[in-house]
Design a protein around this motif. Sequence first.
Motif, PDB file in Angstrom:
ATOM      1  N   ARG A  21     -53.048 -41.457   7.411  1.00 27.45           N
ATOM      2  CA  ARG A  21     -52.570 -41.716   8.768  1.00 27.45           C
ATOM      3  C   ARG A  21     -53.638 -41.627   9.853  1.00 27.45           C
ATOM      4  NH1 ARG A  21     -47.506 -43.745  10.554  1.00 27.45           N
ATOM      5  NH2 ARG A  21     -46.265 -43.808   8.655  1.00 27.45           N
ATOM      6  N   ILE A  22     -54.708 -40.893   9.606  1.00 29.30           N
ATOM      7  CA  ILE A  22     -55.684 -40.686  10.669  1.00 29.30           C
ATOM      8  C   ILE A  22     -56.279 -42.027  11.115  1.00 29.30           C
ATOM      9  CG2 ILE A  22     -57.710 -40.347   9.171  1.00 29.30           C
ATOM     10  CD1 ILE A  22     -58.421 -37.961  11.077  1.00 29.30           C
ATOM     11  N   ILE A  23     -56.516 -42.162  12.408  1.00 34.00           N
ATOM     12  CA  ILE A  23     -56.982 -43.449  12.941  1.00 34.00           C
ATOM     13  C   ILE A  23     -58.327 -43.810  12.299  1.00 34.00           C
ATOM     14  CG2 ILE A  23     -55.733 -43.267  15.119  1.00 34.00           C
ATOM     15  CD1 ILE A  23     -58.223 -42.219  16.433  1.00 34.00           C
ATOM     16  N   PRO A  24     -58.581 -45.101  12.085  1.00 33.60           N
ATOM     17  CA  PRO A  24     -59.821 -45.530  11.419  1.00 33.60           C
ATOM     18  C   PRO A  24     -61.064 -45.024  12.137  1.00 33.60           C
ATOM     19  CG  PRO A  24     -58.267 -47.360  11.596  1.00 33.60           C
ATOM     20  CD  PRO A  24     -57.692 -46.233  12.413  1.00 33.60           C
ATOM     21  N   ASN A  25     -62.065 -44.669  11.340  1.00 36.58           N
ATOM     22  CA  ASN A  25     -63.370 -44.227  11.844  1.00 36.58           C
ATOM     23  C   ASN A  25     -63.288 -42.965  12.697  1.00 36.58           C
ATOM     24  OD1 ASN A  25     -64.602 -46.604  10.690  1.00 36.58           O
ATOM     25  ND2 ASN A  25     -63.845 -47.766  12.446  1.00 36.58           N
ATOM     26  N   HIS A  26     -62.316 -42.135  12.435  1.00 36.21           N
ATOM     27  CA  HIS A  26     -62.209 -40.872  13.180  1.00 36.21           C
ATOM     28  C   HIS A  26     -63.398 -39.979  12.810  1.00 36.21           C
ATOM     29  CE1 HIS A  26     -60.659 -37.075  14.728  1.00 36.21           C
ATOM     30  NE2 HIS A  26     -59.715 -37.770  15.369  1.00 36.21           N
ATOM     31  N   LEU A 223     -56.367 -31.405  15.738  1.00 36.40           N
ATOM     32  CA  LEU A 223     -55.888 -32.774  15.915  1.00 36.40           C
ATOM     33  C   LEU A 223     -54.502 -32.754  16.535  1.00 36.40           C
ATOM     34  CD1 LEU A 223     -56.868 -34.201  12.391  1.00 36.40           C
ATOM     35  CD2 LEU A 223     -58.125 -34.527  14.528  1.00 36.40           C
ATOM     36  N   SER A 224     -54.042 -33.902  16.994  1.00 36.41           N
ATOM     37  CA  SER A 224     -52.681 -34.040  17.509  1.00 36.41           C
ATOM     38  C   SER A 224     -52.094 -35.345  16.973  1.00 36.41           C
ATOM     39  CB  SER A 224     -52.687 -34.057  19.042  1.00 36.41           C
ATOM     40  OG  SER A 224     -53.236 -35.281  19.528  1.00 36.41           O
ATOM     41  N   ALA A 225     -50.843 -35.605  17.320  1.00 33.73           N
ATOM     42  CA  ALA A 225     -50.192 -36.841  16.877  1.00 33.73           C
ATOM     43  C   ALA A 225     -50.921 -38.072  17.397  1.00 33.73           C
ATOM     44  CB  ALA A 225     -48.735 -36.853  17.330  1.00 33.73           C
ATOM     45  N   ASP A 226     -51.673 -37.925  18.486  1.00 28.31           N
ATOM     46  CA  ASP A 226     -52.422 -39.065  19.047  1.00 28.31           C
ATOM     47  C   ASP A 226     -53.564 -39.501  18.133  1.00 28.31           C
ATOM     48  OD1 ASP A 226     -50.803 -39.123  21.278  1.00 28.31           O
ATOM     49  OD2 ASP A 226     -52.094 -37.781  22.430  1.00 28.31           O
ATOM     50  N   ASP A 227     -53.951 -38.632  17.189  1.00 27.09           N
ATOM     51  CA  ASP A 227     -55.022 -38.986  16.253  1.00 27.09           C
ATOM     52  C   ASP A 227     -54.491 -39.724  15.026  1.00 27.09           C
ATOM     53  OD1 ASP A 227     -57.481 -37.630  17.408  1.00 27.09           O
ATOM     54  OD2 ASP A 227     -56.091 -35.933  17.310  1.00 27.09           O
ATOM     55  N   LEU A 228     -53.175 -39.962  15.000  1.00 30.17           N
ATOM     56  CA  LEU A 228     -52.559 -40.601  13.844  1.00 30.17           C
ATOM     57  C   LEU A 228     -52.089 -42.014  14.179  1.00 30.17           C
ATOM     58  CD1 LEU A 228     -50.272 -37.638  12.697  1.00 30.17           C
ATOM     59  CD2 LEU A 228     -52.623 -38.130  11.970  1.00 30.17           C
ATOM     60  N   GLN A 229     -52.086 -42.869  13.165  1.00 32.00           N
ATOM     61  CA  GLN A 229     -51.524 -44.210  13.314  1.00 32.00           C
ATOM     62  C   GLN A 229     -50.001 -44.104  13.272  1.00 32.00           C
ATOM     63  OE1 GLN A 229     -54.104 -47.341  11.146  1.00 32.00           O
ATOM     64  NE2 GLN A 229     -54.434 -45.486   9.945  1.00 32.00           N
ATOM     65  N   PHE A 269     -44.078 -37.612   8.252  1.00 37.18           N
ATOM     66  CA  PHE A 269     -43.716 -36.887   9.476  1.00 37.18           C
ATOM     67  C   PHE A 269     -43.522 -35.407   9.145  1.00 37.18           C
ATOM     68  CE2 PHE A 269     -40.985 -34.946  12.550  1.00 37.18           C
ATOM     69  CZ  PHE A 269     -41.300 -35.524  13.761  1.00 37.18           C
ATOM     70  N   PHE A 270     -42.759 -35.123   8.090  1.00 37.84           N
ATOM     71  CA  PHE A 270     -42.527 -33.740   7.685  1.00 37.84           C
ATOM     72  C   PHE A 270     -43.846 -33.032   7.373  1.00 37.84           C
ATOM     73  CE2 PHE A 270     -38.030 -34.876   6.221  1.00 37.84           C
ATOM     74  CZ  PHE A 270     -37.430 -34.177   7.251  1.00 37.84           C
ATOM     75  N   LEU A 271     -44.743 -33.713   6.691  1.00 40.87           N
ATOM     76  CA  LEU A 271     -45.990 -33.095   6.263  1.00 40.87           C
ATOM     77  C   LEU A 271     -46.972 -32.884   7.411  1.00 40.87           C
ATOM     78  CD1 LEU A 271     -46.529 -35.095   2.948  1.00 40.87           C
ATOM     79  CD2 LEU A 271     -45.945 -32.669   3.131  1.00 40.87           C
ATOM     80  N   LEU A 272     -46.988 -33.784   8.370  1.00 38.41           N
ATOM     81  CA  LEU A 272     -48.018 -33.745   9.397  1.00 38.41           C
ATOM     82  C   LEU A 272     -47.539 -33.250  10.763  1.00 38.41           C
ATOM     83  CD1 LEU A 272     -49.770 -37.164   8.636  1.00 38.41           C
ATOM     84  CD2 LEU A 272     -50.494 -34.874   7.920  1.00 38.41           C
TER      85      LEU A 272
END
Length: 349
Positions: A21-26, A223-229, A269-272
């Motif tokens: 889920r993490i945004i590409p090239n983080h 990290l936060s939800a903003d770092d996820l796709q 969602f449950f995991l992250l």
Amino acid sequence: MIEKERTYPIRLLMYEALLERIIPNHPKTAFIEQDYRARRAGYRGELQTDYRLSFLPEKGFHIFRDLRLQDEKWHFQIDTLLLTLQYILLIETKAHSGTLFFDKHSEQMIQTKNDQEKSYDNPINQVRMQAWHLKRWLQNHKFRVPPIYQLVAISNASTIIKVSDHSLNNLIVKGDVLLSRVHPFDERTTTPIFTDKEARKLAKSLLKNHSPHHPDILKQYSLSADDLQKGVQCPACLSYGMNREKWIWRCPVCEHKSKTAHHKTVKEFFLLISPTIKNQTCREFCPGVSSKTIKDLLLSLSLPHTGTNKGRIYHMPPDIEIFFDSVKESHATRNSRTNTKANHHTNPR
């Protein structure tokens, strides 16, 4: 007797979901991948310990794998616990490679690998602390306290072990000779501390008080939800943001259709994000999906829940991997029945 099996660690499931889920090239991706590989190696090492101990007699040993208990305000986790009528043995497994030097004076474990040195918390101290907590736990739960022995098992066959003091050799063991190091404890303590009934009672209490942990992996890496796709991932092209059309999901990139693509999204969602989910928080994770659709999808999963109507909160199943596998199988069975009925109507005998 295996009292508690070792299941696939929820932390590894979290790592896998995060790396998906993490945004590409983080900038933190490489660091997360490194930690994931180390934890996965640790889990494989624990499985090797499980295999080696599987040759112990069925009778006389109560074996607990990955046991987590609460000692007053602290929690402590034990890789492997062997309960007998005479004693308890705690085994901490490490999967480090290279050369490991155990320094009794500095109480460090120093790894030398590829001409580089790295210091780790000493696993001997870890397993001794587990024994200290377990002794208190037994006392607080009104059980007798037997001798509590400890071993550190190095699962990697190629690892070289060096010690600053020969007395440490009694605590550290290579995985391939682990079984031969367990049997001498029977000779050291021959007087039974527990009756069979008391051992079974203790085993039952250890299982009942096992307290699974749900770590916050986003917090761990700041990290936060903003770092996820966001959105539902297409199972075909792996892009995010599938559109909901009537009873299916359609990918705007490759036009792939799926009825169950949201299963993975809810699981992640449950995991992250949180071990609980509401309609609104699910919509935030899946932008553009209506409240009614979210309601129908969550209801269809038959998740554990509390509350009713708009106040309904869905809870992460106790074994999330098994739960979603069973949902997948159930859906496949329903599809098979539907297709059978359709064939029967279109091709009557």
